[in-house]
Design a protein around this motif. Structure first.
Motif, PDB file in Angstrom:
ATOM      1  N   PHE A 151      38.700  37.443  45.806  1.00 57.36           N
ATOM      2  CA  PHE A 151      38.760  38.403  44.701  1.00 57.36           C
ATOM      3  C   PHE A 151      38.527  39.845  45.170  1.00 57.36           C
ATOM      4  N   SER A 152      37.948  40.019  46.350  1.00 59.07           N
ATOM      5  CA  SER A 152      37.744  41.386  46.852  1.00 59.07           C
ATOM      6  C   SER A 152      39.096  42.066  47.109  1.00 59.07           C
ATOM      7  N   LYS A 153      40.115  41.254  47.374  1.00 59.71           N
ATOM      8  CA  LYS A 153      41.461  41.828  47.584  1.00 59.71           C
ATOM      9  C   LYS A 153      41.986  42.516  46.331  1.00 59.71           C
ATOM     10  N   PHE A 154      41.414  42.125  45.188  1.00 60.24           N
ATOM     11  CA  PHE A 154      41.867  42.707  43.916  1.00 60.24           C
ATOM     12  C   PHE A 154      40.841  43.694  43.367  1.00 60.24           C
ATOM     13  N   GLY A 155      39.999  44.173  44.247  1.00 62.23           N
ATOM     14  CA  GLY A 155      39.052  45.222  43.877  1.00 62.23           C
ATOM     15  C   GLY A 155      37.758  44.734  43.239  1.00 62.23           C
ATOM     16  N   ILE A 156      37.514  43.419  43.299  1.00 65.82           N
ATOM     17  CA  ILE A 156      36.258  42.918  42.720  1.00 65.82           C
ATOM     18  C   ILE A 156      35.196  42.893  43.828  1.00 65.82           C
ATOM     19  N   GLU A 157      34.212  43.743  43.657  1.00 70.08           N
ATOM     20  CA  GLU A 157      33.173  43.798  44.689  1.00 70.08           C
ATOM     21  C   GLU A 157      32.003  42.892  44.312  1.00 70.08           C
ATOM     22  N   SER A 158      31.492  42.177  45.299  1.00 71.78           N
ATOM     23  CA  SER A 158      30.353  41.292  45.009  1.00 71.78           C
ATOM     24  C   SER A 158      29.600  41.022  46.304  1.00 71.78           C
ATOM     25  N   ASP A 159      28.373  40.609  46.148  1.00 67.81           N
ATOM     26  CA  ASP A 159      27.575  40.238  47.316  1.00 67.81           C
ATOM     27  C   ASP A 159      27.442  38.717  47.284  1.00 67.81           C
ATOM     28  N   SER A 160      28.224  38.069  48.117  1.00 67.42           N
ATOM     29  CA  SER A 160      28.314  36.612  47.991  1.00 67.42           C
ATOM     30  C   SER A 160      26.963  35.914  48.240  1.00 67.42           C
ATOM     31  N   PHE A 161      26.191  36.429  49.175  1.00 68.69           N
ATOM     32  CA  PHE A 161      24.915  35.765  49.460  1.00 68.69           C
ATOM     33  C   PHE A 161      23.995  35.838  48.237  1.00 68.69           C
ATOM     34  N   ASN A 162      23.883  37.052  47.668  1.00 69.11           N
ATOM     35  CA  ASN A 162      22.999  37.194  46.502  1.00 69.11           C
ATOM     36  C   ASN A 162      23.482  36.355  45.322  1.00 69.11           C
ATOM     37  N   LEU A 163      24.797  36.421  45.139  1.00 66.89           N
ATOM     38  CA  LEU A 163      25.392  35.668  44.031  1.00 66.89           C
ATOM     39  C   LEU A 163      25.109  34.164  44.186  1.00 66.89           C
ATOM     40  N   ALA A 164      25.389  33.661  45.386  1.00 68.00           N
ATOM     41  CA  ALA A 164      25.208  32.229  45.640  1.00 68.00           C
ATOM     42  C   ALA A 164      23.734  31.842  45.526  1.00 68.00           C
ATOM     43  N   SER A 165      22.854  32.656  46.114  1.00 69.57           N
ATOM     44  CA  SER A 165      21.436  32.261  46.086  1.00 69.57           C
ATOM     45  C   SER A 165      20.880  32.326  44.673  1.00 69.57           C
ATOM     46  N   ASP A 166      21.353  33.307  43.871  1.00 74.19           N
ATOM     47  CA  ASP A 166      20.898  33.373  42.467  1.00 74.19           C
ATOM     48  C   ASP A 166      21.276  32.086  41.716  1.00 74.19           C
ATOM     49  N   ILE A 167      22.539  31.718  41.837  1.00 77.47           N
ATOM     50  CA  ILE A 167      23.015  30.513  41.117  1.00 77.47           C
ATOM     51  C   ILE A 167      22.263  29.280  41.622  1.00 77.47           C
ATOM     52  N   TRP A 168      22.104  29.243  42.928  1.00 78.62           N
ATOM     53  CA  TRP A 168      21.455  28.090  43.577  1.00 78.62           C
ATOM     54  C   TRP A 168      20.029  27.906  43.061  1.00 78.62           C
ATOM     55  N   GLU A 169      19.289  29.005  43.099  1.00 74.79           N
ATOM     56  CA  GLU A 169      17.875  28.900  42.712  1.00 74.79           C
ATOM     57  C   GLU A 169      17.710  28.726  41.204  1.00 74.79           C
ATOM     58  N   LYS A 170      18.598  29.374  40.464  1.00 76.31           N
ATOM     59  CA  LYS A 170      18.562  29.225  38.999  1.00 76.31           C
ATOM     60  C   LYS A 170      18.712  27.753  38.585  1.00 76.31           C
ATOM     61  N   ASN A 171      19.407  27.002  39.423  1.00 72.85           N
ATOM     62  CA  ASN A 171      19.632  25.591  39.105  1.00 72.85           C
ATOM     63  C   ASN A 171      18.623  24.664  39.781  1.00 72.85           C
ATOM     64  N   GLY A 172      17.536  25.266  40.224  1.00 73.60           N
ATOM     65  CA  GLY A 172      16.427  24.441  40.703  1.00 73.60           C
ATOM     66  C   GLY A 172      16.486  24.023  42.151  1.00 73.60           C
ATOM     67  N   PHE A 173      17.402  24.603  42.939  1.00 73.33           N
ATOM     68  CA  PHE A 173      17.477  24.236  44.361  1.00 73.33           C
ATOM     69  C   PHE A 173      16.809  25.321  45.205  1.00 73.33           C
ATOM     70  N   SER A 174      16.315  24.908  46.368  1.00 75.74           N
ATOM     71  CA  SER A 174      15.687  25.930  47.196  1.00 75.74           C
ATOM     72  C   SER A 174      16.558  26.209  48.426  1.00 75.74           C
TER      73      SER A 174
END
Ligand SMILES: Nc1ncnc2c1ncn2[C@@H]1O[C@H](COP(=O)(O)OP(=O)(O)OP(=O)(O)O)[C@@H](O)[C@H]1O
Ligand SMILES: [Mg+2]
Length: 335
Positions: free
Chosen positions: A292-315
């Motif tokens: 999606f970065s090719k279409f101008g969507i900027e994101s921090d994949s590590f932060n995004l992934a770790s947020d979702i991961w921890e939010k769902n109870g995984f460490s």
């Protein structure tokens, strides 16, 4: 003739039409009964010939002899059980399986169905599956965990019987994951029926074309943002249902009429059971962000992934027993 199909041969034990899962026994009996009704005694020879032809799947798709034999064995049961009437064309031949557009039987309520047919075991280019099988139960052809000691031993020893069980288990995992995700409301094809070597699911596309994968389409920034959000919604929904896709990328996301649909689940893992779940999950999210970065969507994949991961109870944990890694595999090497 398709060259890689030339060498197809068939195990003796694969000569039979496999049982179909997806219909209850009584439904199946009803359908079979309907099909066997004979309108009268006249023209009995003609009728029995018709019956013979009717029981054999013949198709419009121009397959090589070997591929035709394989399709007949893999999809014949779907034909006999009135799921499909015809195989119209090959949508794509993948490393593990080929997917075909089928004309659905009216009784299925669909116009078309997609049939994912696994390549014969000995010609399958297996995904590097040791990472994905880790911690997994082996499933039999009915989706039940294999407890039988002899079967477990055969799998461990990789005997021909064991390889057959492993192959069936790989497909059963794909079906099981699809059922879990369907119940959860994820954007995936409905798995209508499955047999030993094939899965019949919703076809995305129309009379003329099959849905492209996301990597084949061009989208504007506004659409990219909403699709990105939708993919992440699915990623999180999967995790909440204890599944990580494990091969997620724009190649395994269909795009049709402005919507996305995730496909290709045999390697999906249960993050509660697999020691490599976090890096595999991070890889999925990273690939999505990169696309999606090719279409101008900027994101921090590590932060995004770790947020979702921890939010769902995984460490977060990067500890992986080196025993499970393959030195020559670039992904394993990076872990
Ligand atoms: N339900 C469907 N409707 C339309 N097309 C589909 C459907 N499922 C799969 N396809 C097409 O078939 C291709 C292969 O499917 P899939 O990814 O499940 O198989 P695969 O053998 O694992 O492929 P690969 O090794 O390339 O990842 C997809 O890239 C897509 O183009
Ligand atoms: Mg794929």
């Amino acid at each position: 003739m398709c060259p890689h199909m030339d060498a197809y041969d068939f195990d003796d034990d694969e000569q039979q039409i496999p049982p179909i899962r997806g219909l209850s026994r009584s439904e199946r009996r009803k359908k079979t009964k309907k099909k066997q009704q004979n309108p009268g005694n006249e023209n009995i020879i003609q009728d029995s010939t018709a019956q013979l032809n009717e029981d054999t799947l013949t198709f419009t798709y121009q397959a090589s002899r070997y591929e035709a034999g394989w399709l007949e064995k893999s999809l014949g049961g779907f034909y006999q059980q009135h799921w499909i009437q015809d195989v119209l064309r090959l949508i794509k031949g993948g490393k593990e399986a080929s997917v075909y557009q089928c004309l659905a039987d009216e009784s299925s309520g669909q116009k078309y169905l997609a049939a994912k047919v696994y390549r014969p075991r000995q010609f399958r280019n297996l995904k590097n599956d040791h990472l994905y099988r880790e911690g997994r139960d082996y499933l039999d052809e009915n989706g039940h965990i294999i407890h039988d000691k002899r079967a477990s031993y055969a799998i461990q020893k990789k005997s021909s019987y064991g390889l057959k069980l492993s192959h069936a288990s790989w497909i059963e995992h794909e079906v099981k994951t699809m059922q879990i995700l369907l119940d959860a409301g994820a954007d995936i094809p409905v798995p209508h029926a499955s047999a030993d070597n094939a899965i019949l699911m919703t076809f995305f596309g129309d009379d003329f074309t099959a849905a492209p994968t996301l990597n084949e389409v061009s989208i504007n920034k506004k659409e990219a943002k909403s699709l990105f959000d939708r993919v992440l919604f699915n990623v999180e929904l999967m995790l909440a249902n204890h599944r990580v896709h494990a091969d997620l990328s724009a190649y395994n996301i269909l795009y049709w009429e402005g919507e996305i649909c995730l496909i290709d689940f045999p390697q999906a893992i249960d993050p509660r059971q697999n020691l490599h779940a976090w890096p595999i999950f991070l890889r999925d999210v990273t690939r999505v962000c990169q696309y999606f970065s090719k279409f101008g969507i900027e994101s921090d994949s590590f932060n995004l992934a770790s947020d979702i991961w921890e939010k769902n109870g995984f460490s977060l944990s990067s500890e992986i027993d080196p025993h499970f890694l393959k030195e020559m595999d670039p992904f394993d090497h990076s872990l």
